[in-house]
Scaffold this active site. Structure first.
Site, short mmCIF file in Angstrom:
data_model
loop_
_atom_site.label_atom_id
_atom_site.label_comp_id
_atom_site.label_asym_id
_atom_site.label_seq_id
_atom_site.Cartn_x
_atom_site.Cartn_y
_atom_site.Cartn_z
N ASN A 16 0.85 -1.19 0.00
CA ASN A 16 0.00 0.00 0.00
C ASN A 16 0.89 1.25 0.00
OD1 ASN A 16 -1.51 2.28 0.97
ND2 ASN A 16 -3.12 0.88 1.61
N HIS A 19 0.94 6.14 2.02
CA HIS A 19 1.69 7.08 2.87
C HIS A 19 2.98 7.58 2.25
CE1 HIS A 19 -1.53 6.89 5.59
NE2 HIS A 19 -1.46 5.57 5.64
N HIS A 52 -5.41 3.81 -1.80
CA HIS A 52 -6.74 4.18 -1.33
C HIS A 52 -7.01 5.62 -1.75
CE1 HIS A 52 -9.53 4.32 2.51
NE2 HIS A 52 -10.13 4.77 1.42
N ARG A 54 -9.02 8.29 -1.10
CA ARG A 54 -10.02 8.75 -0.13
C ARG A 54 -10.84 9.91 -0.70
NH1 ARG A 54 -10.34 7.70 5.24
NH2 ARG A 54 -8.89 6.16 6.06
N ARG A 58 -6.66 12.93 0.95
CA ARG A 58 -5.60 13.34 1.89
C ARG A 58 -4.25 12.76 1.53
NH1 ARG A 58 -7.34 9.97 7.27
NH2 ARG A 58 -9.31 11.00 6.89
N GLU A 79 -8.50 0.87 -3.45
CA GLU A 79 -9.45 0.91 -2.34
C GLU A 79 -10.32 2.16 -2.50
OE1 GLU A 79 -6.97 -1.37 1.12
OE2 GLU A 79 -6.75 0.80 1.02
N THR A 110 -8.78 3.78 8.54
CA THR A 110 -10.00 2.98 8.39
C THR A 110 -10.24 2.17 9.68
OG1 THR A 110 -9.41 2.81 6.06
CG2 THR A 110 -11.19 1.39 6.85
N GLU A 160 -11.51 -8.94 2.18
CA GLU A 160 -10.28 -8.65 2.92
C GLU A 160 -10.68 -8.45 4.37
OE1 GLU A 160 -7.44 -5.85 1.28
OE2 GLU A 160 -6.82 -5.22 3.29
N HIS A 200 -4.37 -4.41 7.48
CA HIS A 200 -4.54 -3.19 8.29
C HIS A 200 -3.74 -3.31 9.59
CE1 HIS A 200 -6.26 0.79 8.69
NE2 HIS A 200 -6.05 0.59 9.98
C1 LIG Z 1 -8.50 0.42 3.83
C2 LIG Z 1 -7.24 0.38 4.57
O1 LIG Z 1 -7.15 -0.25 5.59
C3 LIG Z 1 -6.05 1.13 4.11
O2 LIG Z 1 -6.15 1.66 2.87
C4 LIG Z 1 -5.84 2.23 5.00
O3 LIG Z 1 -7.05 2.94 4.99
C5 LIG Z 1 -4.65 3.08 4.59
O4 LIG Z 1 -5.00 4.39 4.44
P1 LIG Z 1 -5.32 5.33 5.71
O5 LIG Z 1 -4.11 5.30 6.60
O6 LIG Z 1 -5.64 6.64 5.11
O7 LIG Z 1 -6.52 4.75 6.42
N1 LIG Z 2 -6.18 -2.72 3.38
C1 LIG Z 2 -5.13 -2.51 4.33
C2 LIG Z 2 -4.01 -1.80 3.69
O1 LIG Z 2 -4.01 -1.59 2.50
C3 LIG Z 2 -2.84 -1.36 4.47
O2 LIG Z 2 -3.13 -0.84 5.71
P1 LIG Z 2 -1.91 -0.31 6.61
O3 LIG Z 2 -0.81 -1.33 6.55
O4 LIG Z 2 -1.45 0.99 6.04
O5 LIG Z 2 -2.53 -0.21 7.98
#
Ligand SMILES: CC(=O)[C@@H](O)[C@H](O)COP(=O)(O)O
Ligand SMILES: NCC(=O)COP(=O)(O)O
Length: 255
Positions: A16, A19, A52, A54, A58, A79, A110, A160, A200
């Site tokens: 992911n 960030h 994601h 959003r 953000r 996402e 989330t 998921e 997550h």
């Molecule tokens: C859906 C999910 O769990 C991740 O995409 C998480 O939301 C990461 O992005 P955020 O840190 O903005 O929630």
């Molecule tokens: N769906 C969870 C994800 O994509 C990653 O979440 P995180 O590791 O940033 O908490």
């Protein structure tokens, strides 16, 4: 090929990149570039790129998704909230996977899974619209039998499981309880014929027990990898996470 090669198919890692965009946006610069992060992640062994979009934009922006989609060699797992804007956007971009997630404007992250049972008609309509566009749909849900059954009934082939409660557990016994709940949910999903992913809040010292669950197809991990990259570099952080996951899945206990 060694089973510990980062591209081993034993268990997939969706990296992911949200960030990376958070860091970029903090200063309004063009770096670090999420496109470069995605391509380097693939090179380091990511099996998919998760991002994601959003509603408040953000971190990831529309332009990031548009730029990354044609350049990926693996898969895009987008996402998105269950809103007409996001579903239409996804149908235009056509990622291989869309994971529908709940969203609250003021949440830091989330906080839980979709309430598929309560929002059934809306979610089923979104699943159908995405599937008509050729997209595989996943539903991000808690390890709750009611939600798992409702998810299967929407026709989505993937769920998921939200691992946030496991990750946030304060005590060993709470963590074991949450792990058992996640595992039960996974078995429930598999029993309904679903592909089951999880994610997550997973990081370098809590991912092992989750990755060891043999029925999980893929883990999506972001925040911890970006954090670790600060110290050891982006590609090393991805390789390290993938190696830990694969070792856990194969029952190799590292010292
Ligand atoms: C859906 C999910 O769990 C991740 O995409 C998480 O939301 C990461 O992005 P955020 O840190 O903005 O929630
Ligand atoms: N769906 C969870 C994800 O994509 C990653 O979440 P995180 O590791 O940033 O908490």
């Amino acid at each position: 090929m060694s089973l510990l090669h980062p591209t081993s198919p034993v268990i997939d890692l969706g990296v992911n990149i949200d960030h990376v965009a958070t860091l970029r946006n903090a200063r309004g610069t063009v770096y670090p570039d999420p496109v470069q992060a995605a391509l380097l992640a693939e090179e380091a062994g990511a099996d998919a790129i998760t991002l994601h979009l959003r509603e408040d934009r953000r971190h990831i922006k529309d332009a990031d998704v548009e730029a990354i989609r044609p350049q990926l060699r693996t898969r895009m797992n987008l996402e998105a909230a269950v809103t007409p804007e996001m579903i239409d956007f996804a149908c235009r971009i056509k990622p291989q996977d869309v994971c529908l997630v709940p969203e609250r404007r003021n949440e830091v992250t989330t906080e839980g899974g979709l309430d598929v049972a309560r929002q059934f008609p809306t979610i089923q309509a979104a699943v159908r619209q995405l599937q008509a566009a050729g997209i595989r749909v996943s539903l991000f849900i808690d390890a709750d039998p009611v939600q798992i059954k409702a998810s299967a009934e929407t026709g989505a082939p993937v769920i998921e499981i939200h691992t946030g409660r496991y990750a946030d557990a304060r005590t060993e016994s709470e963590q074991q309880h949450e792990l058992a709940r996640v595992h039960a949910g996974i078995l429930e999903g598999i029993g309904l014929g679903l592909k089951v992913n999880a994610g997550h809040g997973l990081h370098y010292t809590n991912v092992q027990a989750i990755a060891a669950i043999p029925e999980i197809a893929e883990l999506n991990i972001g925040h911890a990898i970006v954090a670790q990259a600060v110290f050891i570099g982006w590609q090393n952080a991805i390789k390290e996470m993938k190696a830990i996951m694969v070792a856990a899945r194969l029952g190799i206990h590292k010292k």
